[in-house]
Motif scaffolding. Structure first.
Motif, PDB file in Angstrom:
ATOM      1  N   ARG A  87       0.801  -1.218   0.000  1.00 44.82           N
ATOM      2  CA  ARG A  87       0.000   0.000   0.000  1.00 44.82           C
ATOM      3  C   ARG A  87       0.840   1.278   0.000  1.00 44.82           C
ATOM      4  NH1 ARG A  87      -5.201  -1.047   0.786  1.00 44.82           N
ATOM      5  NH2 ARG A  87      -5.639   1.066   1.519  1.00 44.82           N
ATOM      6  N   PHE A  88       1.758   1.355  -0.978  1.00 46.30           N
ATOM      7  CA  PHE A  88       2.425   2.621  -1.240  1.00 46.30           C
ATOM      8  C   PHE A  88       2.787   2.642  -2.710  1.00 46.30           C
ATOM      9  CE2 PHE A  88       5.765   5.702  -1.697  1.00 46.30           C
ATOM     10  CZ  PHE A  88       5.426   6.702  -0.795  1.00 46.30           C
ATOM     11  N   GLU A  89       2.343   3.685  -3.415  1.00 46.94           N
ATOM     12  CA  GLU A  89       2.673   3.843  -4.829  1.00 46.94           C
ATOM     13  C   GLU A  89       2.624   5.321  -5.170  1.00 46.94           C
ATOM     14  OE1 GLU A  89       0.865   2.467  -9.129  1.00 46.94           O
ATOM     15  OE2 GLU A  89       1.092   0.950  -7.540  1.00 46.94           O
ATOM     16  N   GLU A  90       3.766   5.883  -5.580  1.00 51.74           N
ATOM     17  CA  GLU A  90       3.839   7.296  -5.946  1.00 51.74           C
ATOM     18  C   GLU A  90       4.775   7.473  -7.137  1.00 51.74           C
ATOM     19  OE1 GLU A  90       3.065   9.556  -1.670  1.00 51.74           O
ATOM     20  OE2 GLU A  90       5.060   9.604  -2.579  1.00 51.74           O
ATOM     21  N   ARG A  91       4.466   8.481  -7.965  1.00 51.68           N
ATOM     22  CA  ARG A  91       5.300   8.822  -9.118  1.00 51.68           C
ATOM     23  C   ARG A  91       6.253   9.941  -8.722  1.00 51.68           C
ATOM     24  NH1 ARG A  91       5.743   6.095 -13.786  1.00 51.68           N
ATOM     25  NH2 ARG A  91       5.782   7.996 -15.018  1.00 51.68           N
ATOM     26  N   TRP A  92       7.536   9.715  -8.929  1.00 51.90           N
ATOM     27  CA  TRP A  92       8.553  10.707  -8.603  1.00 51.90           C
ATOM     28  C   TRP A  92       9.457  10.921  -9.805  1.00 51.90           C
ATOM     29  CZ3 TRP A  92      10.407  12.595  -3.525  1.00 51.90           C
ATOM     30  CH2 TRP A  92       9.468  12.383  -2.504  1.00 51.90           C
ATOM     31  N   THR A  93      10.053  12.107  -9.860  1.00 52.93           N
ATOM     32  CA  THR A  93      11.076  12.421 -10.849  1.00 52.93           C
ATOM     33  C   THR A  93      12.436  12.449 -10.160  1.00 52.93           C
ATOM     34  OG1 THR A  93       9.634  13.667 -12.338  1.00 52.93           O
ATOM     35  CG2 THR A  93      11.976  14.196 -12.392  1.00 52.93           C
ATOM     36  N   ALA A 143      14.604  11.178 -14.949  1.00 58.67           N
ATOM     37  CA  ALA A 143      13.723  10.045 -15.229  1.00 58.67           C
ATOM     38  C   ALA A 143      12.604   9.983 -14.204  1.00 58.67           C
ATOM     39  CB  ALA A 143      14.510   8.734 -15.212  1.00 58.67           C
ATOM     40  N   GLN A 144      11.501   9.397 -14.620  1.00 56.48           N
ATOM     41  CA  GLN A 144      10.360   9.207 -13.729  1.00 56.48           C
ATOM     42  C   GLN A 144      10.312   7.764 -13.253  1.00 56.48           C
ATOM     43  OE1 GLN A 144       6.636  10.529 -15.302  1.00 56.48           O
ATOM     44  NE2 GLN A 144       7.134  12.684 -15.029  1.00 56.48           N
ATOM     45  N   TYR A 145      10.007   7.606 -11.980  1.00 54.90           N
ATOM     46  CA  TYR A 145       9.887   6.288 -11.383  1.00 54.90           C
ATOM     47  C   TYR A 145       8.588   6.210 -10.603  1.00 54.90           C
ATOM     48  CZ  TYR A 145      14.786   5.232 -12.376  1.00 54.90           C
ATOM     49  OH  TYR A 145      15.978   4.988 -13.012  1.00 54.90           O
ATOM     50  N   THR A 146       8.064   5.009 -10.522  1.00 51.07           N
ATOM     51  CA  THR A 146       6.957   4.749  -9.615  1.00 51.07           C
ATOM     52  C   THR A 146       7.523   3.994  -8.420  1.00 51.07           C
ATOM     53  OG1 THR A 146       5.359   4.642 -11.418  1.00 51.07           O
ATOM     54  CG2 THR A 146       4.714   3.655  -9.323  1.00 51.07           C
ATOM     55  N   PHE A 147       7.525   4.656  -7.260  1.00 54.52           N
ATOM     56  CA  PHE A 147       8.012   4.021  -6.041  1.00 54.52           C
ATOM     57  C   PHE A 147       6.903   3.135  -5.483  1.00 54.52           C
ATOM     58  CE2 PHE A 147      10.804   8.001  -5.257  1.00 54.52           C
ATOM     59  CZ  PHE A 147      11.712   7.552  -6.207  1.00 54.52           C
ATOM     60  N   ARG A 148       7.202   1.867  -5.269  1.00 54.09           N
ATOM     61  CA  ARG A 148       6.207   0.904  -4.789  1.00 54.09           C
ATOM     62  C   ARG A 148       6.718   0.169  -3.568  1.00 54.09           C
ATOM     63  NH1 ARG A 148       5.727   0.137 -10.597  1.00 54.09           N
ATOM     64  NH2 ARG A 148       3.626   0.689 -11.309  1.00 54.09           N
ATOM     65  N   MET A 194       8.346   6.533   6.420  1.00 52.69           N
ATOM     66  CA  MET A 194       9.108   7.734   6.099  1.00 52.69           C
ATOM     67  C   MET A 194       8.487   8.442   4.897  1.00 52.69           C
ATOM     68  SD  MET A 194      11.633   9.590   7.027  1.00 52.69           S
ATOM     69  CE  MET A 194      12.727   8.537   8.014  1.00 52.69           C
ATOM     70  N   GLY A 195       8.005   7.677   3.922  1.00 50.94           N
ATOM     71  CA  GLY A 195       7.343   8.293   2.778  1.00 50.94           C
ATOM     72  C   GLY A 195       6.111   9.068   3.170  1.00 50.94           C
ATOM     73  N   TRP A 196       5.312   8.504   4.062  1.00 54.84           N
ATOM     74  CA  TRP A 196       4.126   9.222   4.529  1.00 54.84           C
ATOM     75  C   TRP A 196       4.517  10.471   5.320  1.00 54.84           C
ATOM     76  CZ3 TRP A 196       0.118   8.595   1.946  1.00 54.84           C
ATOM     77  CH2 TRP A 196      -0.361   7.350   1.559  1.00 54.84           C
TER      78      TRP A 196
END
Length: 526
Positions: free
Chosen positions: A187-193, A268-273, A351-353
């Motif tokens: 339950r963590f998914e975010e798009r980052w550059t 680059a763009q990544y999806t952190f999961r 930490m992401g939250w």
């Protein structure tokens, strides 16, 4: 499944020649196990990815024989800071210049440089063969035979039969599909550059990692090398930032003028999961690294977790293939590593939250809780220590609720500098002195029963007071209320003996896994 050692073309096939796969090959080679490493790229993947490691993982690189080369490309970091939207410090998680494992607690590096170091070591290791430019298209196994690995190259399709296969082939792992494993979503998914930069301009830098806890524009910043920096931004849309927007984003750290020395190496763009495989093994096929778990990058533990996988599995697999240890020994790989990896993923998600403030109605409440929590005395120090908690209890981790060494069992023994006796006495690291075997580390000369255990396991018996380490290991034993500990080849404390005891009381759990017809029997166990 029991596979005769001579039934396969090669003892171990490793799918993937990233840092995890190559480190696994080097660790197996130290124990006399031959490997063939299959990799789709011909050379090192040139773009930066992982940039941080901890002192425990540097110890693993030492075990793989590349620590001196890694030290030449690494840069110690001071730790982690949480900053608010105005870049004011909310919390600081300091990391020391030398941790318990004998290295800086945090080191920054460039992954392509690490991969070159590992590839050079691989090329100089006769037990290892790298086949690049190949595509693995099949991994299959029966109940009573070797694992079949099919791959293609420019000359056609080829088949390898292996006693074991290690799937180090990343998030889109074919090996994971082959064993029927599914992802469990944490339950963590975010798009980052991600922006990697080289510049000689003055950069306002703490010499550690900075996490900007701004729900509108969370960011991460770190210095990677002498003139190398990384920024990571979560943007509010999926569009990749243009050059001018990148300059705007990095403005809080560096003053830029048109035409300044500011080279963007990668954008680059990544999806952190946050994900973990629901199984890590089927028969003699194993998952390691990103094939088994995906960790958001906020505590710098993604690659570290994969190298821990390799270290945990290598000595066990070598014991089964080379020494005839019980097949059940391999069951402890997943039972030990999966809870540990899950714990680190949970920390990274937390930490992401904290950074982003969340994406729901409870975001403000979480931010207030964070502001309060980081003011608790000692909390930040404890949080830093918790990056590598003790392994959970099991056959090779004999933790008891009370008594000898309960605070030591399941944790890794410290590594001080010690004195190696001999014709030419010299200073060396503890692991170099101990080699790759089990060790009985004792505060006093061992009684016959402990010496018998050491002899049966082919273990070294080391008296802590003879090491010339300024009493560090003797003090560690006293603090843990243990007179002696049994160290596994990966330096995890497997069992402990208290005052008045004459034997490791939990032998019945681990001795059947380690005893073989090639070794003397353990007292009252095998």
């Amino acid at each position: 499944m029991t596979v005769p050692h001579n039934s396969a073309d090669v003892p171990v096939v490793i799918v993937g020649a990233g840092p995890v796969g190559v480190t696994a090959a080097l660790l197996l080679a130290r124990r006399g196990v031959r490997t063939v490493v299959l990799e789709r790229h011909h050379g090192v993947y040139p773009l930066p990815r992982a940039v941080a490691t901890d002192d425990e993982v540097r110890r693993i690189l030492q075990a793989a024989g590349v620590e001196a080369e890694f030290a030449a490309i690494a840069r110690p970091a001071r730790g982690l800071r949480l900053l608010d939207a105005r870049h004011r410090v909310l919390a600081e998680f300091p990391r020391t210049a030398q941790g318990a494992h004998g290295f800086p607690q945090t080191s920054m590096f460039d992954q392509p440089e690490l991969e070159r170091v590992l590839r050079e070591a691989l090329a100089g290791t006769p037990e290892c063969e790298l086949r690049g430019g190949v595509e693995v298209v099949g991994v299959e196994q029966d109940d009573d035979g070797p694992v079949r690995v099919t791959y293609r190259d420019d000359t056609g399709e080829h088949l390898l039969r292996a006693d074991a296969v290690l799937g180090c082939d990343g998030a889109n792992s074919l090996t994971r599909e082959a064993i029927g494993a599914d992802w469990e979503d944490l339950r963590f998914e975010e798009r980052w550059t991600v922006v990697d930069v080289r510049t000689s301009l003055p950069v306002r830098c703490w010499e550690g990692v900075e996490q900007i806890c701004d729900p509108r524009r969370p960011a991460t910043f770190m210095r990677v090398g002498e003139d190398r920096y990384r920024w990571e931004f979560r943007l509010r849309d999926d569009a990749e930032p243009a050059d001018e927007q990148v300059r705007e984003l990095v403005a809080p750290w560096v003053d830029l003028t048109h035409g300044s020395d500011f080279e963007v190496l990668r954008r680059a763009q990544y999806t952190f999961r946050a994900r973990i495989a629901d199984r890590w093994r089927r028969g003699r096929v194993f998952l390691l690294g990103d094939a088994a778990h995906l960790t958001p990058p906020f505590i710098g533990q993604g690659l570290c977790a994969g190298l821990r996988d390799a270290h945990n599995l290598a000595w066990k697999l070598a014991a089964v293939l080379r020494q005839g240890a019980d097949e059940r020994l391999l069951d402890t790989y997943e039972s030990e590593r999966r809870p540990h990896a899950r714990h680190l993923i949970r920390l990274a998600v937390a930490m992401g939250w904290a950074m982003t403030g969340g994406q729901d109605g409870a975001a403000a409440l979480r931010r207030r809780a964070l502001n309060a929590a980081v003011r608790i005395p000692g909390l930040t120090t404890a949080a830093a220590r918790d990056l590598s908690p003790a392994l959970t209890a099991g056959p090779l981790v004999c933790r008891r609720p009370h008594g000898a060494g309960r605070r030591l069992v399941g944790r890794i023994c410290p590594q001080p500098w010690v004195t190696a006796a001999g014709p030419r006495e010299h200073r060396t690291r503890l692991d170099t002195l101990l080699g790759d075997s089990f060790t009985v580390l004792t505060a006093e000369p061992p009684p016959p029963s402990l010496q018998a255990v050491a002899d049966a396991l082919g273990a070294r018996t080391v008296l802590a007071t003879d090491l010339g380490d300024d009493g560090r290991l003797a003090a560690w034993l006293r603090a843990g209320r243990a007179d002696a500990v049994l160290l596994r080849p990966d330096r995890v404390v497997m069992d402990a003996v208290s005052r008045g005891a004459h034997a490791f009381t939990a032998m019945a759990s681990w001795a059947p896994l380690l005893c073989t017809a090639r070794t003397p029997p353990l007292p009252e166990a095998c």
